[in-house]
Design an enzyme around this catalytic site. Structure first.
Site, PDB file in Angstrom:
ATOM      1  CD  GLU A 102       3.568   3.583   5.115  1.00 29.56           C
ATOM      2  OE1 GLU A 102       4.768   3.346   5.335  1.00 29.56           O
ATOM      3  OE2 GLU A 102       2.701   2.692   5.142  1.00 29.56           O
ATOM      4  N   GLY A 146       0.830  -1.192   0.000  1.00 30.51           N
ATOM      5  CA  GLY A 146       0.000   0.000   0.000  1.00 30.51           C
ATOM      6  C   GLY A 146       0.867   1.244   0.000  1.00 30.51           C
ATOM      7  CB  ALA A 147       2.255   3.530   1.632  1.00 36.32           C
ATOM      8  CD  GLU A 179       8.037   1.261   6.697  1.00 35.66           C
ATOM      9  OE1 GLU A 179       8.473   0.299   7.338  1.00 35.66           O
ATOM     10  OE2 GLU A 179       7.057   1.181   5.937  1.00 35.66           O
ATOM     11  CG  ASN A 180      11.312   3.772   0.914  1.00 32.44           C
ATOM     12  OD1 ASN A 180      11.602   2.620   1.168  1.00 32.44           O
ATOM     13  ND2 ASN A 180      10.514   4.105  -0.100  1.00 32.44           N
ATOM     14  CD  GLU A 215       4.703  -2.416   9.111  1.00 34.39           C
ATOM     15  OE1 GLU A 215       3.799  -1.561   9.178  1.00 34.39           O
ATOM     16  OE2 GLU A 215       5.601  -2.375   8.249  1.00 34.39           O
ATOM     17  CG  HIS A 237       6.395   2.811   9.514  1.00 36.19           C
ATOM     18  ND1 HIS A 237       6.718   1.824  10.413  1.00 36.19           N
ATOM     19  CD2 HIS A 237       5.388   2.299   8.746  1.00 36.19           C
ATOM     20  CE1 HIS A 237       5.951   0.767  10.211  1.00 36.19           C
ATOM     21  NE2 HIS A 237       5.128   1.029   9.214  1.00 36.19           N
TER      22      HIS A 237
END
Length: 865
Positions: A316, A279-280, A282-283, A338, A319
């Site tokens: 995100e 979905g996405a 978190e870089n 998570e 994160h």
């Protein structure tokens, strides 16, 4: 990141035999990376890339061999420099272990050393590592490294504990730009029609957080608290980025207030990618999104769409603290990432848009986890994993929703401000480093001064969850509560206990008020409350991660509390879900669930009605036979028809989002489960008007009406839906695509199946079309036959991280032994180790449905007479 059998003896033997091989996928501990200098040069025409990486390492003891991770890349030249001496290394590849061993003639001395590697790779189409995406008749190069795919982009020490700093450079086409973890510090044109972009040095981070995206990205810019924020996408999406910027700015300010450590990276870029497996992701400083979870068309989007986008952005961004700043030591503690992001994601929404009812969404998340956790095939939050296949399978409702719910339970027990102080102590203690579960719960216990370490350890290390039985009695002027606990899953030893903070709400002296919490740590215990209470609800604010069971009299008393509004919507929702859960394990009569549902529907316009409608739709799909169908449909119309009449057919000006959500759920259930002729006709009339440009459907009703109209829809309507797919915006494309799976005509179902495997649909969307067809009772068997026949093509297009699991999970729509045996037989023949758990859980879910249907048939027949 945002997402979604053999016998026990055989599985155990295989794992034992493979134990040494699995463990070998962890790297030796002789070398520790400290800094990467990485230069990537993608060629979008040839779909390849060249790479150069220099890794500054610390050698713990002399060695003539260094092993790191590498997969699907070709080494061109490799050297190791140590003590002023440069040695050329020979490279030995182990494809199964995804490692490369670099050997040199003379041992590298202990201390600093530098590994330099030139290599090449392929921009793959599996949406992992450094991969190829496409849109608008052009290609893009994008990374997705979590959990174990950084090794596909560059040779590295691809384990979360091996953090290092990064200097990233990209040489790309002169007409393109790039987004990475750091700020852009230089942009140098080259003679070859390219330019080289260099990004600032990152803080220490794990390899799975490295990011690079190459293309003709456009951005809208803003910022909060001095942090530059950009929301980016392909050029055709620029007008849909504004809402995400508002959400990100609000959340940045909220998190900077909540955490004692300000946002830990130099800037924040959020990018919508045309093809994305998760979905996405978190870089650090560069969050990548699936477009549908980031883009908002302000003119047509529903508030549910806006809320979803805000929640994922919040997840995100959380994160950046939980996962990026503080990272789990190893993947068995992925819940530290998570679960904490899931816990945090709705806090900003509660302040920004309380009208979206985020607390009710938290309860629904908890129910999702509980449904999984009640199964025999569930797992503990902390589950030992070693291989990439094992790691991929733990990104599930247990890691996300269960952990988030357990954290909320502890927060409610110790108090929000007390817990906030404790979580900030945890972040400070492990900033830019790695943490374990023990490090977390020890820190929280010390900071709060409460024995939450025992509570957390019992919920984190033990699988499944407790069922708490509550028996109330008045003795003089006191209320006696006899509490008992047992595991809800039969696969857990009956003697298992948890340390459970049980919090009460009750009526006393005519007043409704929350009461004290008691930690239930034994199998049985008694709690005495002052005053005689006519009813007691044993999960105040629905903060507890446990099911509750009441006897018939207590449940009737709580029904009275529903009528007076004594229970909040979140408490009503959890009560409905508890009764439903007990029906599913045959400890409660389905008639009691129907009675409770009818009581709630008659009592008030509460958003908890949407929980009831979801379960009623399940009953319609799975538990009702042909003979019962007419009476069941009448019951649905009788229960929900008055609610629909009270709400009216259309939203009124200034109407609350809550009321809109209730209307949408009630009308959908009336049409879907109740086959209400007026609702079905109205849905078709509204859809025809919209498609003929003669009117619009309110965004809150559009998806449901498109689905209801499709059930009896003809080829002409189907053609109009497919035409809309070609010209609708992103979010409405998903609505029309999803509605294609509702057509009951077998000929139109076949068209949808063929469309699913055509080039017209992206790999990221394929599983949801197939799953949608399997989830509809009228198309399930045809769609499953299609999946089996075309399995090779489906498997080639989908990844094991999210794509295939979604298809497997959809088989839970079956509720008969023949289908269950067919599903089991198929996956026995097409064994995919990476989705073993999903397969086991799907087969168990079918078994449970069969069992519920068998046990409840007589109850249904009696109730519906």
């Amino acid at each position: 990141m945002v997402r979604k059998a053999a016998s026990v003896t055989t599985v155990g033997a295989l794992l034992f035999a493979a134990g040494l091989l699995i463990h070998a996928q962890r790297l030796p501990t002789l070398v520790v990376p400290e800094h990467y200098t990485l230069h990537l040069t993608p060629n979008l025409t040839t779909e390849t890339f060249q790479g150069e990486v220099s890794i500054a390492v610390r050698v713990v003891q002399p060695t003539d061999r260094i092993t790191l991770n590498a997969a699907e890349i070709t080494f061109v030249d490799t050297t190791i420099e140590s003590g002023g001496r440069v040695q050329r290394a020979t490279v030995s590849i182990d494809g199964g272990q995804e490692t490369a061993t670099l050997s040199v003639p003379e041992a590298v001395t202990a201390g600093p050393a530098t590994i330099k590697i030139r290599y090449t790779g392929v921009l793959n189409r599996q949406l992992r590592g450094f991969y190829l995406s496409s849109a608008n008749d052009r290609k893009y190069a994008v990374t997705q490294m979590e959990p174990t795919d950084a090794r596909r982009a560059f040779p590295c020490f691809d384990e979360p504990a091996l953090k290092a700093t990064f200097d990233i450079t990209a040489t790309i086409d002169a007409h393109d730009t790039a987004i990475s973890n750091g700020r852009l510090v230089s942009d140098t044109p080259e003679l070859s029609g390219t330019h080289t972009l260099k990004f600032s040095t990152s803080p220490k981070m794990s390899t799975y957080l490295v990011a690079l995206a190459v293309g003709d990205w456009v951005c809208v810019s803003g910022g909060a608290d001095g942090v530059p924020i950009r929301i980016c996408g392909t050029p055709d999406r620029k007008d849909q980025l504004g809402f995400a910027l508002q959400a990100a700015e609000f959340t940045m300010r909220y998190f900077n207030r909540y955490f004692s450590i300000k946002y830990p990276f130099q800037k924040l870029d959020i990018l919508g990618v045309p093809d994305f497996s998760a979905g996405a992701m978190e870089n650090a400083g560069a969050i990548f999104f699936r477009e549908r979870l980031l883009l908002v068309d302000e003119a047509t989007a529903s508030n549910a769409n806006r809320e979803q986008v805000a929640n994922v952005i919040n997840h995100e961004m959380a994160h950046q603290w939980f996962g990026d700043l503080v990272t789990m030591q190893w993947w068995d503690d992925i819940w530290l990432n998570e679960g904490f992001a899931t816990w945090m994601e709705r806090k900003p929404v509660q302040e920004w848009h309380p009208d979206w009812n985020p607390q009710l969404d938290e309860v629904r998340d908890t129910q999702s986890a509980m449904n999984t956790d009640a199964m025999d095939s569930t797992r503990p939050i902390r589950t030992p994993v070693e291989s990439p296949d094992e790691i991929n399978q733990i990104f599930d409702a247990i890691a996300y929703q269960k952990t988030g719910a357990v954290v909320r339970m502890v927060e409610a027990y110790v108090g929000p401000e007390n817990y906030r102080t404790a979580i900030n102590a945890y972040l400070k203690k492990f900033a830019y480093g790695n943490a374990t579960g023990e490090g977390y719960w020890t820190t929280i216990a010390q900071a709060t001064g409460k024995p939450v370490d025992g509570i957390l350890a019992s919920f984190i290390t033990q699988k499944s969850m407790p069922l708490v039985t509550v028996k109330r009695s008045c003795v003089g002027d006191t209320t006696k509560l006899a509490l008992s606990q047992k595991p809800i899953s039969s696969a857990v030893p009956a003697s298992t206990t948890w340390q459970i903070p049980v919090c009460f709400k009750r009526q006393r002296n005519g007043k409704v008020e929350p009461d004290a919490c008691a930690v239930l740590s034994k199998a049985e215990d008694t709690v005495t409350l002052d005053g005689c209470s006519p009813w007691v609800f044993a999960n105040a604010s629905s903060a507890g991660y446990y099911r509750t069971a009441y006897d018939t009299a207590a449940l009737e008393a709580l029904g009275g509390a529903l009528k007076t509004g004594a229970l909040t919507p979140v408490e009503q929702a959890s009560l409905i879900e508890d009764v439903w859960a007990l029906v599913r394990i045959n400890e409660q009569n389905l008639a009691q669930f129907f009675d409770l549902t009818a009581q709630i529907a008659k009592a008030q316009l509460t958003p908890a009605i949407t929980n009831a409608t979801t379960r009623v739709n399940y009953v319609s799909d799975h538990l009702i036979d042909a003979a019962q169908r007419p009476a069941f449909e009448r019951w649905v119309r009788d229960a929900f028809g008055p609610v629909a009449a009270k709400l009216g057919p259309l939203p009124q000006p200034q109407e609350s989002d809550e009321r809109k959500q209730i209307r949408a759920a009630v009308l959908y259930t009336l049409g879907y489960a109740g086959r209400d002729d007026d609702v079905l006709k109205e849905a078709r009339r509204r859809v025809d008007m919209m498609l003929g440009n003669a009117g619009r459907i309110d965004p809150s009703l559009e998806a449901g009406y498109l689905q209801l109209a499709a059930i009896n829809g003809d080829a002409a309507l189907y053609d109009k839906y497919t035409e809309q797919l070609k010209r609708a915006n992103q979010s409405r494309q998903y609505q029309f695509r999803g509605a294609l799976t509702y057509f009951s005509d077998p000929v139109l179902q076949t068209r949808t199946m063929e469309y699913a495997l055509s080039p017209d649909i992206k790999s990221q969307d394929l599983p949801y079309v197939l799953a949608g067809l399997i989830l509809r009772p009228w198309s399930a068997h045809n769609a499953w036959e299609f999946v089996k026949t075309n399995w090779s093509a489906i498997e080639n297009r989908l990844g094991v991280f999210q794509g295939l699991p979604s298809v497997v999970e959809s088989t839970t729509s079956f509720c008969d032994t023949a289908s269950r045996d067919d599903v089991r037989r198929f996956f026995d023949q097409h064994h995919i180790r990476a989705i073993d758990r999903q397969i086991r859980q799907s087969i168990e879910a079918i078994d449970r449905c069969i069992d519920t249907r068998t046990q409840q048939q007589k109850n249904l027949s009696v109730y519906l007479r």
